[in-house]
Design a protein around this motif. Structure first.
Motif, PDB file in Angstrom:
ATOM      1  N   UNK A 252      39.571  54.282  36.362  1.00 16.72           N
ATOM      2  CA  UNK A 252      39.549  54.562  38.319  1.00 16.72           C
ATOM      3  C   UNK A 252      39.785  53.718  38.730  1.00 16.72           C
ATOM      4  N   UNK A 253      40.884  54.462  39.618  1.00 15.62           N
ATOM      5  CA  UNK A 253      41.423  52.989  40.953  1.00 15.62           C
ATOM      6  C   UNK A 253      40.226  53.311  41.631  1.00 15.62           C
ATOM      7  N   UNK A 254      39.000  53.701  42.328  1.00 13.49           N
ATOM      8  CA  UNK A 254      38.144  54.238  42.711  1.00 13.49           C
ATOM      9  C   UNK A 254      37.417  52.148  42.756  1.00 13.49           C
ATOM     10  N   UNK A 255      37.639  52.537  41.507  1.00 14.57           N
ATOM     11  CA  UNK A 255      36.565  50.857  39.938  1.00 14.57           C
ATOM     12  C   UNK A 255      37.133  49.710  40.611  1.00 14.57           C
TER      13      UNK A 255
ATOM     14  N   UNK B 140      37.620  43.476  40.666  1.00 20.77           N
ATOM     15  CA  UNK B 140      37.889  42.574  41.638  1.00 20.77           C
ATOM     16  C   UNK B 140      36.797  41.625  42.044  1.00 20.77           C
ATOM     17  N   UNK B 141      35.637  42.628  42.506  1.00 20.13           N
ATOM     18  CA  UNK B 141      34.857  41.500  42.473  1.00 20.13           C
ATOM     19  C   UNK B 141      33.485  41.462  41.204  1.00 20.13           C
ATOM     20  N   UNK B 142      33.917  41.627  40.356  1.00 26.12           N
ATOM     21  CA  UNK B 142      33.680  41.116  39.624  1.00 26.12           C
ATOM     22  C   UNK B 142      32.439  42.250  39.080  1.00 26.12           C
ATOM     23  N   UNK B 143      32.412  43.260  39.472  1.00 26.58           N
ATOM     24  CA  UNK B 143      30.745  44.171  39.066  1.00 26.58           C
ATOM     25  C   UNK B 143      30.893  45.471  38.142  1.00 26.58           C
ATOM     26  N   UNK B 144      32.165  45.035  37.716  1.00 29.40           N
ATOM     27  CA  UNK B 144      32.976  45.963  36.570  1.00 29.40           C
ATOM     28  C   UNK B 144      33.805  45.314  35.607  1.00 29.40           C
ATOM     29  N   UNK B 145      33.427  45.817  34.598  1.00 34.65           N
ATOM     30  CA  UNK B 145      34.684  45.449  33.474  1.00 34.65           C
ATOM     31  C   UNK B 145      35.511  46.103  32.780  1.00 34.65           C
ATOM     32  N   UNK B 146      36.700  45.854  32.943  1.00 33.15           N
ATOM     33  CA  UNK B 146      37.768  46.382  32.302  1.00 33.15           C
ATOM     34  C   UNK B 146      37.486  48.197  31.409  1.00 33.15           C
ATOM     35  N   UNK B 147      36.912  47.435  30.413  1.00 31.20           N
ATOM     36  CA  UNK B 147      36.069  49.449  29.610  1.00 31.20           C
ATOM     37  C   UNK B 147      35.382  49.915  30.502  1.00 31.20           C
TER      38      UNK B 147
ATOM     39  N   UNK C  44      49.444  33.723  42.863  1.00 30.41           N
ATOM     40  CA  UNK C  44      48.996  35.210  43.407  1.00 30.41           C
ATOM     41  C   UNK C  44      48.936  36.079  42.141  1.00 30.41           C
ATOM     42  N   UNK C  45      48.017  37.326  43.018  1.00 31.75           N
ATOM     43  CA  UNK C  45      47.391  37.766  42.158  1.00 31.75           C
ATOM     44  C   UNK C  45      47.342  39.359  42.767  1.00 31.75           C
ATOM     45  N   UNK C  46      47.180  40.612  42.064  1.00 28.16           N
ATOM     46  CA  UNK C  46      47.222  42.185  42.102  1.00 28.16           C
ATOM     47  C   UNK C  46      46.092  42.598  41.878  1.00 28.16           C
ATOM     48  N   UNK C  47      45.974  43.333  42.610  1.00 26.10           N
ATOM     49  CA  UNK C  47      44.101  43.924  42.192  1.00 26.10           C
ATOM     50  C   UNK C  47      44.539  46.020  42.112  1.00 26.10           C
ATOM     51  N   UNK C  48      45.847  46.351  42.218  1.00 26.07           N
ATOM     52  CA  UNK C  48      46.557  47.626  41.675  1.00 26.07           C
ATOM     53  C   UNK C  48      46.670  48.321  40.481  1.00 26.07           C
ATOM     54  N   UNK C  49      46.193  47.239  40.065  1.00 27.43           N
ATOM     55  CA  UNK C  49      45.319  47.753  37.764  1.00 27.43           C
ATOM     56  C   UNK C  49      44.082  47.345  37.179  1.00 27.43           C
ATOM     57  N   UNK C  50      43.826  47.403  36.685  1.00 30.99           N
ATOM     58  CA  UNK C  50      42.675  46.457  36.061  1.00 30.99           C
ATOM     59  C   UNK C  50      42.679  45.231  35.769  1.00 30.99           C
ATOM     60  N   UNK C  51      43.815  45.137  34.942  1.00 33.30           N
ATOM     61  CA  UNK C  51      43.608  44.042  33.974  1.00 33.30           C
ATOM     62  C   UNK C  51      44.392  42.829  35.229  1.00 33.30           C
ATOM     63  N   UNK C  52      45.442  43.360  36.157  1.00 29.26           N
ATOM     64  CA  UNK C  52      45.075  42.784  37.891  1.00 29.26           C
ATOM     65  C   UNK C  52      43.747  42.008  38.469  1.00 29.26           C
ATOM     66  N   UNK C  53      43.368  43.281  38.476  1.00 28.97           N
ATOM     67  CA  UNK C  53      42.054  42.586  39.348  1.00 28.97           C
ATOM     68  C   UNK C  53      41.351  42.147  38.684  1.00 28.97           C
TER      69      UNK C  53
ATOM     70  N   UNK D  67      30.740  57.826  38.946  1.00 29.86           N
ATOM     71  CA  UNK D  67      29.163  57.759  36.782  1.00 29.86           C
ATOM     72  C   UNK D  67      29.916  59.681  36.775  1.00 29.86           C
ATOM     73  N   UNK D  68      30.695  60.158  38.429  1.00 29.50           N
ATOM     74  CA  UNK D  68      30.764  61.674  37.355  1.00 29.50           C
ATOM     75  C   UNK D  68      32.103  61.544  37.116  1.00 29.50           C
ATOM     76  N   UNK D  69      33.180  60.843  37.801  1.00 34.61           N
ATOM     77  CA  UNK D  69      34.314  61.023  37.481  1.00 34.61           C
ATOM     78  C   UNK D  69      34.619  60.627  35.951  1.00 34.61           C
ATOM     79  N   UNK D  70      33.496  59.349  35.155  1.00 36.93           N
ATOM     80  CA  UNK D  70      33.710  58.859  34.045  1.00 36.93           C
ATOM     81  C   UNK D  70      33.045  59.549  32.973  1.00 36.93           C
ATOM     82  N   UNK D  71      31.844  60.447  33.537  1.00 38.73           N
ATOM     83  CA  UNK D  71      31.460  61.837  32.506  1.00 38.73           C
ATOM     84  C   UNK D  71      31.790  62.586  32.651  1.00 38.73           C
ATOM     85  N   UNK D  72      32.625  63.331  33.578  1.00 35.13           N
ATOM     86  CA  UNK D  72      33.646  64.268  32.925  1.00 35.13           C
ATOM     87  C   UNK D  72      34.904  64.259  32.165  1.00 35.13           C
TER      88      UNK D  72
END
Length: 391
Positions: A42-45, A50-57, A126-135, A381-386
């Motif tokens: 999810x791009x919104x995540x 990046x902040x460390x509040x979510x893991x890629x998985x 440098x780093x980028x946050x437009x891929x999950x691994x990059x973030x 949550x809604x998008x992941x569940x869907x």
């Protein structure tokens, strides 16, 4: 005689279009959803990664047939779209013919377009946050930074999620904590646009600049990067100036993918569409989401954002049903949308309004609150569940 509708790309827009097509088309019609892996995020995540509040998985989207009953899922790399032959070349997955087509292939990152950026990323400065691994990787770089300057750079426009670089700046200061509040680490944002989110209007842009200033984040508009020197750790700009950094957090250049360009529908690769129906100039071909160039009444393009792609997916599905001769609702894209600006500390502001209002978008930025942060979490949550339904 049964018909075939091909949907290219399993992002939010493509998934929504495929599901809605199955709802509105007869059972004998074939709906084919084509994606290179059916594994996304999810791009919104990404900013929360990046902040460390979510893991890629935790933010992975892996749709299966259980999430899309009645939709044929084909794993393949879309290499070329042949409008005259009404076929899609999917590489090893073969060629698929269509009666109607939805192009939802998104936007690609074009790292090489900014000289020196690839070397800076490879060198780790440098780093980028437009891929999950990059973030995730950039989060660790920020964590390891004890002093210096973080430069958040928008390399070129357009790019996905116009709020993202400014959200990134807020969340980086939140992560840095005392390193930032004591002045050991500073954060500055550089963008080619005169103000943040210019399509939303000057009131929204100026409000964001004020919010960044109150936080201690420097904002520098009208700065078009022409190159990165990874050894000197400098950004070179088109006005002849340069800026130093210790860590570069970059929004890489975006570009339409090869298959999107192969349509020949747009002079710059992005596909022009009718603002209301998402129809292209090719019969039976509709385009949605980040691959499009949807012109607003003021001539500016609609921002590239998943919230719009989701609505566009439903509109395109209904318009395709009508194109194929079925009695379906004449659903139109209205231009209404909203996005959240994460500020850290559990707070978010919310920009919302109508982007198709003439003569210019009518968008307001709502004051930060915990409620808006909670709204964004519920959307996640809604998008992941869907889409992550398992049999």
């Amino acid at each position: 005689m049964s018909k075939t509708v091909a949907v290219l790309g399993a992002g939010v827009g493509g998934l929504t279009a495929a599901a809605e097509l199955r709802n509105v088309l007869p059972a004998q019609d074939r709906i084919v959803l084509i994606d290179r892996s059916f594994t996304g995020h999810l791009g919104l995540s990404l900013l929360w990664v990046l902040r460390g509040w979510r893991t890629p998985d935790q933010v992975a989207v892996r749709p299966t047939p259980a999430a899309l009953p009645g939709v044929e899922m084909v794993t393949g790399q879309v290499e070329r779209i042949e409008l005259a032959a009404r076929t899609v070349d999917c590489g090893d997955a073969g060629t698929i013919g269509y009666d109607a087509l939805v192009v939802a292939l998104g936007a690609s990152l074009d790292i090489a377009r900014l000289p020196g950026l690839s070397d800076a990323l490879d060198a780790g400065v440098a780093g980028q946050f437009y891929t999950v691994d990059g973030a995730a990787a950039l989060h660790h770089k920020v964590e390891a930074l004890d002093s210096g300057r973080v430069a958040v750079l928008v390399a070129t426009v357009p790019f996905r999620c116009p709020a993202a670089p400014f959200e990134a700046a807020f969340l980086l200061t939140d992560q840095l904590g005392r390193k930032f509040t004591t002045g050991a680490v500073t954060v500055d944002v550089f963008t080619p646009d005169p103000l943040p989110m210019p399509v939303a209007g000057p009131a929204v842009g100026n409000a964001l600049v004020e919010m960044m200033g109150a936080k201690g984040i420097g904002f520098h508009g009208g700065k078009s990067a022409t190159g990165i020197d990874p050894k000197a750790r400098t950004i070179e700009f088109g006005d002849g100036t340069g800026e130093v950094f210790d860590l570069l957090a970059v929004v890489p250049p975006h570009a339409p993918g090869t298959a999107v360009v192969s349509t020949g529908l747009g002079p710059n690769g992005w596909i022009p569409v009718d603002p209301a129906t998402l129809a292209t100039t090719a019969p039976g071909v509709f385009a949605i989401g980040d691959a499009t160039a949807l012109a607003l009444p003021n001539g500016k393009p609609l921002p590239k954002a998943a919230i719009f792609a989701e609505v566009e997916g439903k509109v395109a599905a209904h318009q395709i049903a009508r194109y194929l001769g079925y009695d379906a609702a004449d659903t139109r894209f209205t231009g209404e949308g909203a996005c959240y600006v994460e500020l850290g500390d559990g707070l978010a502001a919310k920009g919302e309004g109508n982007f198709l209002t003439p003569p210019a978008p009518q968008v307001s930025l709502r004051d930060p609150s915990a409620a808006y942060h909670d709204e964004k979490q519920q959307q996640e949550r809604d998008w992941l569940a869907r889409w992550n339904i398992r049999a």
